[in-house]
Motif scaffolding. Structure first.
Motif, PDB file in Angstrom:
ATOM      1  N   SER A 289      44.562 -46.845  14.120  1.00  0.00           N
ATOM      2  CA  SER A 289      45.881 -47.295  14.564  1.00  0.00           C
ATOM      3  C   SER A 289      45.933 -47.171  16.078  1.00  0.00           C
ATOM      4  CB  SER A 289      46.991 -46.440  13.948  1.00  0.00           C
ATOM      5  OG  SER A 289      46.930 -46.465  12.539  1.00  0.00           O
ATOM      6  N   VAL A 290      46.202 -48.275  16.757  1.00  0.00           N
ATOM      7  CA  VAL A 290      46.397 -48.267  18.203  1.00  0.00           C
ATOM      8  C   VAL A 290      47.887 -48.413  18.450  1.00  0.00           C
ATOM      9  CG1 VAL A 290      45.935 -49.440  20.381  1.00  0.00           C
ATOM     10  CG2 VAL A 290      44.109 -49.179  18.690  1.00  0.00           C
ATOM     11  N   LEU A 291      48.493 -47.389  19.038  1.00  0.00           N
ATOM     12  CA  LEU A 291      49.941 -47.314  19.181  1.00  0.00           C
ATOM     13  C   LEU A 291      50.328 -47.416  20.645  1.00  0.00           C
ATOM     14  CD1 LEU A 291      50.666 -44.395  16.677  1.00  0.00           C
ATOM     15  CD2 LEU A 291      50.410 -46.849  16.212  1.00  0.00           C
ATOM     16  N   ASP A 292      51.300 -48.290  20.907  1.00  0.00           N
ATOM     17  CA  ASP A 292      51.781 -48.534  22.272  1.00  0.00           C
ATOM     18  C   ASP A 292      53.273 -48.211  22.308  1.00  0.00           C
ATOM     19  OD1 ASP A 292      52.261 -49.389  24.818  1.00  0.00           O
ATOM     20  OD2 ASP A 292      51.463 -51.418  24.536  1.00  0.00           O
ATOM     21  N   PHE A 293      53.605 -47.037  22.851  1.00  0.00           N
ATOM     22  CA  PHE A 293      55.000 -46.593  22.934  1.00  0.00           C
ATOM     23  C   PHE A 293      55.591 -47.069  24.252  1.00  0.00           C
ATOM     24  CE2 PHE A 293      52.858 -43.693  20.081  1.00  0.00           C
ATOM     25  CZ  PHE A 293      53.767 -43.513  19.048  1.00  0.00           C
ATOM     26  N   ARG A 294      56.613 -47.923  24.172  1.00  0.00           N
ATOM     27  CA  ARG A 294      57.157 -48.529  25.375  1.00  0.00           C
ATOM     28  C   ARG A 294      58.111 -47.608  26.127  1.00  0.00           C
ATOM     29  NH1 ARG A 294      54.705 -53.167  27.238  1.00  0.00           N
ATOM     30  NH2 ARG A 294      53.167 -53.620  25.606  1.00  0.00           N
ATOM     31  N   ASP A 295      58.715 -46.628  25.462  1.00  0.00           N
ATOM     32  CA  ASP A 295      59.606 -45.690  26.143  1.00  0.00           C
ATOM     33  C   ASP A 295      58.831 -44.437  26.546  1.00  0.00           C
ATOM     34  OD1 ASP A 295      61.903 -47.262  25.998  1.00  0.00           O
ATOM     35  OD2 ASP A 295      62.267 -46.643  23.932  1.00  0.00           O
ATOM     36  N   PRO A 296      59.225 -43.781  27.642  1.00  0.00           N
ATOM     37  CA  PRO A 296      58.455 -42.629  28.139  1.00  0.00           C
ATOM     38  C   PRO A 296      58.566 -41.386  27.272  1.00  0.00           C
ATOM     39  CG  PRO A 296      60.412 -42.985  29.484  1.00  0.00           C
ATOM     40  CD  PRO A 296      60.313 -44.163  28.571  1.00  0.00           C
ATOM     41  N   THR A 297      59.549 -41.275  26.387  1.00  0.00           N
ATOM     42  CA  THR A 297      59.674 -40.092  25.557  1.00  0.00           C
ATOM     43  C   THR A 297      58.488 -39.955  24.612  1.00  0.00           C
ATOM     44  OG1 THR A 297      60.988 -39.022  23.832  1.00  0.00           O
ATOM     45  CG2 THR A 297      61.090 -41.416  23.931  1.00  0.00           C
ATOM     46  N   LYS A 298      58.085 -38.708  24.340  1.00  0.00           N
ATOM     47  CA  LYS A 298      56.974 -38.453  23.423  1.00  0.00           C
ATOM     48  C   LYS A 298      57.455 -38.056  22.025  1.00  0.00           C
ATOM     49  CE  LYS A 298      53.721 -39.435  26.267  1.00  0.00           C
ATOM     50  NZ  LYS A 298      54.604 -40.218  27.136  1.00  0.00           N
ATOM     51  N   ILE A 299      58.763 -38.079  21.799  1.00  0.00           N
ATOM     52  CA  ILE A 299      59.284 -37.731  20.470  1.00  0.00           C
ATOM     53  C   ILE A 299      58.791 -38.696  19.395  1.00  0.00           C
ATOM     54  CG2 ILE A 299      61.397 -37.539  19.091  1.00  0.00           C
ATOM     55  CD1 ILE A 299      62.739 -36.311  21.542  1.00  0.00           C
TER      56      ILE A 299
ATOM     57  N   SER B 215      49.388 -44.881  30.420  1.00  0.00           N
ATOM     58  CA  SER B 215      49.420 -45.644  31.674  1.00  0.00           C
ATOM     59  C   SER B 215      48.624 -44.976  32.775  1.00  0.00           C
ATOM     60  CB  SER B 215      50.866 -45.847  32.128  1.00  0.00           C
ATOM     61  OG  SER B 215      51.512 -44.591  32.293  1.00  0.00           O
ATOM     62  N   ASN B 216      48.368 -43.658  32.637  1.00  0.00           N
ATOM     63  CA  ASN B 216      47.608 -42.939  33.655  1.00  0.00           C
ATOM     64  C   ASN B 216      47.061 -41.649  33.038  1.00  0.00           C
ATOM     65  OD1 ASN B 216      49.787 -40.933  33.798  1.00  0.00           O
ATOM     66  ND2 ASN B 216      50.892 -42.487  34.985  1.00  0.00           N
ATOM     67  N   THR B 217      46.266 -40.930  33.812  1.00  0.00           N
ATOM     68  CA  THR B 217      45.619 -39.735  33.256  1.00  0.00           C
ATOM     69  C   THR B 217      46.604 -38.600  33.036  1.00  0.00           C
ATOM     70  OG1 THR B 217      44.970 -39.100  35.509  1.00  0.00           O
ATOM     71  CG2 THR B 217      43.360 -40.287  34.180  1.00  0.00           C
ATOM     72  N   GLU B 218      47.679 -38.529  33.838  1.00  0.00           N
ATOM     73  CA  GLU B 218      48.679 -37.489  33.604  1.00  0.00           C
ATOM     74  C   GLU B 218      49.322 -37.671  32.231  1.00  0.00           C
ATOM     75  OE1 GLU B 218      48.468 -39.294  36.367  1.00  0.00           O
ATOM     76  OE2 GLU B 218      47.866 -37.775  37.839  1.00  0.00           O
ATOM     77  N   GLU B 219      49.641 -38.912  31.887  1.00  0.00           N
ATOM     78  CA  GLU B 219      50.201 -39.186  30.565  1.00  0.00           C
ATOM     79  C   GLU B 219      49.150 -38.932  29.482  1.00  0.00           C
ATOM     80  OE1 GLU B 219      52.722 -42.614  28.155  1.00  0.00           O
ATOM     81  OE2 GLU B 219      51.486 -43.194  29.874  1.00  0.00           O
ATOM     82  N   ALA B 220      47.894 -39.270  29.767  1.00  0.00           N
ATOM     83  CA  ALA B 220      46.826 -39.048  28.789  1.00  0.00           C
ATOM     84  C   ALA B 220      46.708 -37.577  28.430  1.00  0.00           C
ATOM     85  CB  ALA B 220      45.500 -39.559  29.345  1.00  0.00           C
ATOM     86  N   GLU B 221      46.783 -36.699  29.425  1.00  0.00           N
ATOM     87  CA  GLU B 221      46.662 -35.264  29.153  1.00  0.00           C
ATOM     88  C   GLU B 221      47.789 -34.791  28.241  1.00  0.00           C
ATOM     89  OE1 GLU B 221      46.326 -31.041  31.624  1.00  0.00           O
ATOM     90  OE2 GLU B 221      45.948 -32.957  32.637  1.00  0.00           O
ATOM     91  N   ILE B 222      48.995 -35.319  28.445  1.00  0.00           N
ATOM     92  CA  ILE B 222      50.117 -34.950  27.591  1.00  0.00           C
ATOM     93  C   ILE B 222      49.892 -35.465  26.172  1.00  0.00           C
ATOM     94  CG2 ILE B 222      52.579 -35.333  27.177  1.00  0.00           C
ATOM     95  CD1 ILE B 222      52.900 -35.431  30.247  1.00  0.00           C
ATOM     96  N   ILE B 223      49.437 -36.702  26.048  1.00  0.00           N
ATOM     97  CA  ILE B 223      49.209 -37.299  24.729  1.00  0.00           C
ATOM     98  C   ILE B 223      48.191 -36.500  23.933  1.00  0.00           C
ATOM     99  CG2 ILE B 223      48.197 -39.313  23.577  1.00  0.00           C
ATOM    100  CD1 ILE B 223      49.534 -41.026  25.788  1.00  0.00           C
ATOM    101  N   TYR B 224      47.149 -36.025  24.603  1.00  0.00           N
ATOM    102  CA  TYR B 224      46.135 -35.230  23.911  1.00  0.00           C
ATOM    103  C   TYR B 224      46.697 -33.925  23.348  1.00  0.00           C
ATOM    104  CZ  TYR B 224      42.149 -38.073  25.484  1.00  0.00           C
ATOM    105  OH  TYR B 224      41.243 -39.090  25.682  1.00  0.00           O
ATOM    106  N   GLY B 225      47.838 -33.455  23.872  1.00  0.00           N
ATOM    107  CA  GLY B 225      48.348 -32.150  23.462  1.00  0.00           C
ATOM    108  C   GLY B 225      49.644 -32.167  22.685  1.00  0.00           C
ATOM    109  N   VAL B 226      50.190 -33.339  22.360  1.00  0.00           N
ATOM    110  CA  VAL B 226      51.476 -33.407  21.652  1.00  0.00           C
ATOM    111  C   VAL B 226      51.406 -32.679  20.315  1.00  0.00           C
ATOM    112  CG1 VAL B 226      53.055 -34.991  20.462  1.00  0.00           C
ATOM    113  CG2 VAL B 226      52.283 -35.504  22.783  1.00  0.00           C
ATOM    114  N   LEU B 227      52.395 -31.836  20.053  1.00  0.00           N
ATOM    115  CA  LEU B 227      52.473 -31.025  18.822  1.00  0.00           C
ATOM    116  C   LEU B 227      51.261 -30.105  18.662  1.00  0.00           C
ATOM    117  CD1 LEU B 227      53.977 -33.306  16.009  1.00  0.00           C
ATOM    118  CD2 LEU B 227      55.132 -31.638  17.470  1.00  0.00           C
ATOM    119  N   GLU B 228      50.586 -29.791  19.762  1.00  0.00           N
ATOM    120  CA  GLU B 228      49.376 -28.960  19.776  1.00  0.00           C
ATOM    121  C   GLU B 228      48.212 -29.624  19.049  1.00  0.00           C
ATOM    122  OE1 GLU B 228      49.918 -24.919  18.627  1.00  0.00           O
ATOM    123  OE2 GLU B 228      51.728 -24.659  19.820  1.00  0.00           O
TER     124      GLU B 228
END
Length: 371
Positions: free
Chosen positions: A117-127, A148-161
């Motif tokens: 599944s390739v997911l593209d979230f258009r809003d900045p919230t990670k909920i 969109s950038n590596t800062e967001e990538a680092e957050i995505i890798y850690g969502v919900l631990e």
């Protein structure tokens, strides 16, 4: 969901930098290359997953898929049944753009049912991503989330631990592949710990010590590495263990004198005096497992200090200077919590022995004597 953390690069916008981006991606062992033209995969080794992504639907898919390993398109699997039948050796996955509650439900369904599944979230919230990850618990497929950038990538890798299984990021220039790989590795890893034998403790009088208050809840077998020398550190435990005169502070490590080194990401060291709100340090447990954590504040205050000398099995000596108070503790084998003022020669504590000398915190191969 899987344990793997994948890096996918989208080269569709790389233009004249495409070849250089691909060379860097191979060097960084990027797992997936995403394109819209099978010709872009020419010369890529079989170790790289070759992904064709078509956000606009099945009509954009060419008849010849070339060397593609995976094709990702919108819509449920029944809509692509004929395409899958025509290409039995190619995997297929679903692309979902999440813009509202209905498309969020589509993403949850894809995460539960699709192999990819390739997911593209258009809003900045990670909920919404948190909801998808929770919905996919136990599912065998993999979730790849666009960043969109590596800062967001680092957050995505850690969502919900747990994080997304992978991140898809556009690569426009050389350096993007390295930055994405760094974001993926920032989640943590392992570090070698050794058993150190205490040889001497000395009360050395007053000085400044630093309490490192982080934005995380340490586990009982976790702390940070601290030492007077860059090549020898001791595992200082957090204040997660009860004390008779004060409440626990599970976010804090009473770390040591302000001159001391500690370890952050990518093996870099920092002096405790350098840390500030927003700095990163490495949380380490007794098995050597690590995770980067953020500093919320550092409290530097004048206190009596105690010097602890220890030796490694290799003969290398280690020193740590702590606040001279029994409630300041270090960790020993089997997660033993040891009061620093009660340590005596022959006791065993846990530590780490970095091999490189340091220049402004970075490892460097040069002569350096610390004593």
């Amino acid at each position: 969901m899987t344990d793997a953390k994948l890096c996918w690069l989208d080269i569709r916008g790389a233009g004249t930098a495409t070849q250089a981006v691909l060379e860097e991606a191979l060097h960084q062992r990027i797992e997936g290359i995403v394109a819209a033209d099978p010709a872009a995969f020419a010369g890529l080794p079989p170790t790289v997953r070759k992904v064709l992504l078509f956000e606009d639907g099945l009509d954009a898919v060419p008849a010849d898929l070339g060397a593609a390993d995976l094709v990702v398109v919108p819509g449920p699997r029944e809509e692509r049944a004929a395409l899958q039948e025509a290409h039995p050796d190619v995997e297929f996955g679903r692309y979902v753009e999440i813009v509202d509650a209905d498309t969020l439900e589509d993403a949850c369904l894809a995460a539960r049912l699709e192999p990819w599944s390739v997911l593209d979230f258009r809003d900045p919230t990670k909920i919404p991503l948190e909801i998808v990850i929770a919905a996919a618990t136990g599912a065998p497929g993999s979730i790849i989330t666009t960043a969109s950038n590596t800062e967001e990538a680092e957050i995505i890798y850690g969502v919900l631990e747990l994080g997304s299984d992978g991140v898809l990021m556009r690569a426009n220039t050389v350096g993007d592949a390295t930055a994405l790989r760094t974001a993926a590795s920032a989640r943590g890893g392992e570090i070698d710990l050794v058993e150190l034998t205490v040889t001497r403790t000395t009360h050395i009088g007053m000085g400044e010590r630093a309490c490192v208050d982080t934005t995380t809840h340490f586990r009982k077998d976790e702390g940070i590495l601290v030492g007077s020398h860059s090549k020898g550190m001791v595992l200082c435990v957090s204040e997660t263990h009860p004390l008779p005169y004060m409440p626990t502070r599970p976010f804090r490590v009473n770390a040591g004198a302000l001159h001391s080194y500690t370890v952050s990401q990518a093996g870099r060291t920092h002096y405790l005096s350098e840390l500030h709100a927003g700095s990163k340090v490495l949380a380490v447990d007794v098995k050597g497992r690590t995770r980067p954590v953020s500093v919320g504040r550092v409290k530097i205050e004048t206190r009596p200090l105690i010097s602890i000398d220890a030796v490694a099995p290799s003969g290398q000596t280690v020193n740590l200077i702590l606040q001279d108070d029994w409630h300041v503790r270090v960790l020993g084998p089997n997660a033993a919590v040891l009061n620093s003022t009660e340590l005596k020669p022959g006791d065993t504590i846990l530590g780490h022995l970095p091999t490189a000398d340091r220049h402004v915190g970075y490892p460097i191969d040069e002569f350096c004597l610390e004593k």
